[in-house]
Design a protein around this motif. Structure first.
Motif, PDB file in Angstrom:
ATOM      1  N   ALA A  24       9.276 -40.271 -16.461  1.00 47.15           N
ATOM      2  CA  ALA A  24       8.111 -39.515 -15.736  1.00 47.15           C
ATOM      3  C   ALA A  24       7.767 -37.972 -16.357  1.00 47.15           C
ATOM      4  O   ALA A  24       6.825 -37.922 -16.126  1.00 47.15           O
ATOM      5  N   CYS A  25       8.413 -37.439 -16.711  1.00 49.54           N
ATOM      6  CA  CYS A  25       8.198 -35.882 -16.904  1.00 49.54           C
ATOM      7  C   CYS A  25       7.425 -36.157 -18.961  1.00 49.54           C
ATOM      8  O   CYS A  25       7.869 -34.872 -18.991  1.00 49.54           O
ATOM      9  N   CYS A  74       8.024 -42.289 -11.487  1.00 53.85           N
ATOM     10  CA  CYS A  74       7.297 -41.681 -10.823  1.00 53.85           C
ATOM     11  C   CYS A  74       8.378 -41.681  -9.452  1.00 53.85           C
ATOM     12  O   CYS A  74       7.794 -41.252  -8.939  1.00 53.85           O
ATOM     13  N   LEU A  89       5.289 -34.361 -13.427  1.00 55.44           N
ATOM     14  CA  LEU A  89       5.476 -36.398 -12.940  1.00 55.44           C
ATOM     15  C   LEU A  89       4.063 -36.283 -14.504  1.00 55.44           C
ATOM     16  O   LEU A  89       2.975 -36.313 -13.610  1.00 55.44           O
TER      17      LEU A  89
END
Length: 174
Positions: A24-25, A74, A89
């Motif tokens: 997500a990051c 996410c 995110l």
């Protein structure tokens, strides 16, 4: 401190401790102190250089799977942070950027001179423009859709808008 802007050490650790948070990051690209979306979009260009070698159908399958996994990742990461669409995110930027660059993979959309490296820059700028500007319906989606789906969908539409603009620009050159 606005929780949507800054991550504490514990939040960073929580993100990087799970596969969902790591994805997500954007493999860490969303953890920059400023311009997380821009850094996420830039980081997305590296795997794109490999993905562009795939047959078009396989590329579209990667986008579909990447979107589905991104909704999950996410959502998990947003719940862990307590913020639906935290700036860190950026997997949505990866998918949106890859969609924006889709016209570069269709030979019929390229000008007679063929692929040029500046076209990647044009696709990057167009995607960032639509992602930041958020014209309708992107702004509506950004405000009304929640969770992982909300994180992902507005950037998919921004990527589609950027791809259409890029294709139109390339057509104008051809």
């Amino acid at each position: 401190m606005n929780p949507k802007k800054h991550l504490g050490t514990a939040q960073r650790r929580a993100l990087l401790a799970t596969p969902a948070g790591w994805l997500a990051c954007g493999f860490g690209s969303g953890l920059t102190p400023v311009a997380q979306g821009t850094f996420g979009s830039l980081a997305a260009l590296l795997p794109w250089l490999l993905l562009r070698e795939l047959p078009l159908l396989a590329y579209l399958l990667v986008l579909l799977i990447g979107f589905a996994v991104g909704v999950w990742a996410c959502d998990v990461a947003g719940r862990a942070l307590g913020v639906d669409d935290h700036r860190s995110l950026v997997w949505d930027e990866f998918i949106g950027q890859w969609i924006a660059l889709l016209p570069l993979l269709v030979p019929a959309l390229l000008p007679a001179s063929g692929f040029r490296w500046w076209m990647i820059f044009a696709g990057f700028v167009l995607f960032r423009l639509f992602d930041v500007w958020k014209p309708w319906p992107i702004r509506w989606m950004d405000r009304h859709l929640k969770g992982g789906m909300g994180v992902m969908v507005d950037d998919v539409v921004a990527g589609i808008f950027a791809a259409l603009a890029l294709a139109a620009g390339l057509h104008g050159l051809g």
